[in-house]
Design a protein around this motif. Structure first.
Motif, PDB file in Angstrom:
ATOM      1  N   VAL A  60       0.830  -1.208   0.000  1.00 24.72           N
ATOM      2  CA  VAL A  60       0.000   0.000   0.000  1.00 24.72           C
ATOM      3  C   VAL A  60       0.864   1.257   0.000  1.00 24.72           C
ATOM      4  O   VAL A  60       0.552   2.243  -0.670  1.00 24.72           O
ATOM      5  N   ALA A  61       1.983   1.234   0.742  1.00 24.12           N
ATOM      6  CA  ALA A  61       2.897   2.383   0.756  1.00 24.12           C
ATOM      7  C   ALA A  61       3.464   2.628  -0.641  1.00 24.12           C
ATOM      8  O   ALA A  61       3.587   3.785  -1.086  1.00 24.12           O
ATOM      9  N   ILE A  62       3.786   1.542  -1.362  1.00 27.21           N
ATOM     10  CA  ILE A  62       4.295   1.681  -2.726  1.00 27.21           C
ATOM     11  C   ILE A  62       3.229   2.293  -3.631  1.00 27.21           C
ATOM     12  O   ILE A  62       3.499   3.204  -4.422  1.00 27.21           O
ATOM     13  N   MET A 107       1.050   9.447  -5.715  1.00 32.41           N
ATOM     14  CA  MET A 107       1.449  10.835  -5.485  1.00 32.41           C
ATOM     15  C   MET A 107       2.304  11.343  -6.644  1.00 32.41           C
ATOM     16  O   MET A 107       2.103  12.463  -7.146  1.00 32.41           O
ATOM     17  N   ASN A 108       3.267  10.529  -7.080  1.00 31.83           N
ATOM     18  CA  ASN A 108       4.101  10.923  -8.207  1.00 31.83           C
ATOM     19  C   ASN A 108       3.277  11.066  -9.482  1.00 31.83           C
ATOM     20  O   ASN A 108       3.447  12.019 -10.253  1.00 31.83           O
ATOM     21  N   ALA A 109       2.388  10.093  -9.713  1.00 31.27           N
ATOM     22  CA  ALA A 109       1.568  10.128 -10.921  1.00 31.27           C
ATOM     23  C   ALA A 109       0.671  11.360 -10.948  1.00 31.27           C
ATOM     24  O   ALA A 109       0.467  11.985 -11.996  1.00 31.27           O
ATOM     25  N   SER A 121      10.311   3.867  -2.124  1.00 32.08           N
ATOM     26  CA  SER A 121      11.556   3.226  -1.701  1.00 32.08           C
ATOM     27  C   SER A 121      11.377   2.535  -0.352  1.00 32.08           C
ATOM     28  O   SER A 121      11.797   1.386  -0.164  1.00 32.08           O
ATOM     29  N   GLY A 122      10.742   3.249   0.599  1.00 34.79           N
ATOM     30  CA  GLY A 122      10.512   2.648   1.911  1.00 34.79           C
ATOM     31  C   GLY A 122       9.621   1.423   1.831  1.00 34.79           C
ATOM     32  O   GLY A 122       9.852   0.419   2.518  1.00 34.79           O
ATOM     33  N   GLY A 123       8.589   1.482   0.981  1.00 34.76           N
ATOM     34  CA  GLY A 123       7.700   0.342   0.821  1.00 34.76           C
ATOM     35  C   GLY A 123       8.396  -0.863   0.230  1.00 34.76           C
ATOM     36  O   GLY A 123       8.175  -2.002   0.660  1.00 34.76           O
ATOM     37  N   ILE A 124       9.255  -0.632  -0.755  1.00 36.49           N
ATOM     38  CA  ILE A 124       9.992  -1.738  -1.371  1.00 36.49           C
ATOM     39  C   ILE A 124      10.934  -2.379  -0.360  1.00 36.49           C
ATOM     40  O   ILE A 124      11.023  -3.607  -0.255  1.00 36.49           O
ATOM     41  N   ILE A 125      11.658  -1.544   0.394  1.00 37.48           N
ATOM     42  CA  ILE A 125      12.587  -2.074   1.406  1.00 37.48           C
ATOM     43  C   ILE A 125      11.818  -2.906   2.433  1.00 37.48           C
ATOM     44  O   ILE A 125      12.213  -4.032   2.764  1.00 37.48           O
ATOM     45  N   ALA A 126      10.705  -2.360   2.934  1.00 37.38           N
ATOM     46  CA  ALA A 126       9.915  -3.075   3.935  1.00 37.38           C
ATOM     47  C   ALA A 126       9.368  -4.379   3.368  1.00 37.38           C
ATOM     48  O   ALA A 126       9.371  -5.420   4.048  1.00 37.38           O
ATOM     49  N   LEU A 127       8.902  -4.354   2.132  1.00 38.35           N
ATOM     50  CA  LEU A 127       8.341  -5.556   1.521  1.00 38.35           C
ATOM     51  C   LEU A 127       9.390  -6.657   1.423  1.00 38.35           C
ATOM     52  O   LEU A 127       9.130  -7.814   1.772  1.00 38.35           O
ATOM     53  N   VAL A 128      10.602  -6.299   0.965  1.00 41.72           N
ATOM     54  CA  VAL A 128      11.666  -7.297   0.832  1.00 41.72           C
ATOM     55  C   VAL A 128      12.039  -7.875   2.192  1.00 41.72           C
ATOM     56  O   VAL A 128      12.179  -9.097   2.354  1.00 41.72           O
ATOM     57  N   VAL A 129      12.177  -7.003   3.204  1.00 41.90           N
ATOM     58  CA  VAL A 129      12.548  -7.476   4.543  1.00 41.90           C
ATOM     59  C   VAL A 129      11.476  -8.404   5.102  1.00 41.90           C
ATOM     60  O   VAL A 129      11.778  -9.485   5.641  1.00 41.90           O
TER      61      VAL A 129
END
Length: 202
Positions: free
Chosen positions: A97-99, A105-107, A170-178
């Motif tokens: 959801v964060a991603i 927001m960017n879009a 970036s934070g969402g991707i890092i959290a998802l991988v972890v």
């Protein structure tokens, strides 16, 4: 290659893997989470690659359709996350959801302005020109819409400026991988002996 491209493709997964190992996780955790329609990720990467290295295609799409080339990239990512999000465990779903929120927001700011606006003063603060324009970026001015969602966060180490959406992605991707890697932790060893009952061993 721009900072945004680097942020969205290279750094977060690598950082996530390193943190995942530090937290005791294993890459085998990815076998425990079903990932559907992975081809959509490769398609989004291909469109992003085309934007940078095939300017003729980018200009044709933008002139013909009247939309920034990043629009189909975000659309593909949204579809992929929509296909997968509801099938993932809750914690991993929140990272997704964060991603989605960061990409939205960017879009939004790109869609309203045609390109991602950046703050000229922040650009100067990290050592760049205040008026440099490119296929994706343009300096914000009085006519810029939702400028606060543009590239306003200085990243001095690489002399670039990021957006709040970039940070969420970036934070969402890092959290998802972890979180996924932690699902691959070895099972804790169980004691061989049963606990004694009040009346002694049976």
């Amino acid at each position: 290659m721009s900072f945004s491209f680097f942020v969205l493709t290279a750094a977060p997964p690598v950082i996530g893997v390193l943190l995942g190992y530090l937290c005791g996780g294993r890459l085998s955790g990815f076998r425990t989470v079903r990932i559907r329609a992975l081809w959509l990720v490769w398609l989004a990467a291909a469109v992003q690659f085309t934007q940078y290295f095939a300017p003729g295609v980018r200009h044709f799409v933008e002139d013909t359709a009247g939309i920034p080339m990043l629009a189909p990239v975000f659309a593909i990512v949204f579809v992929w996350l929509g296909v997968n999000l509801w099938h993932w465990p809750t914690a991993i779903r929140l990272a997704g959801v964060a991603i989605v929120l960061g990409a939205a927001m960017n879009a939004l700011v790109i869609g309203l302005n045609g390109r991602m606006p950046y703050d000229p003063a922040t650009s100067v603060a990290v050592g760049n020109a205040p008026d440099r324009e490119g296929p994706k970026n343009a300096p914000a001015d009085s006519g810029t819409r939702l400028a606060a969602l543009g590239d306003v966060i200085p990243v001095p180490v690489v002399r670039k400026v990021a957006s709040p959406g970039d940070v969420l992605i970036s934070g969402g991707i890092i959290a998802l991988v972890v979180l996924v890697m932690r699902r691959g932790r070895p099972a804790e060893e169980q004691p061989d002996e049963k606990p004694l009952t009040r009346g002694g061993a049976q």
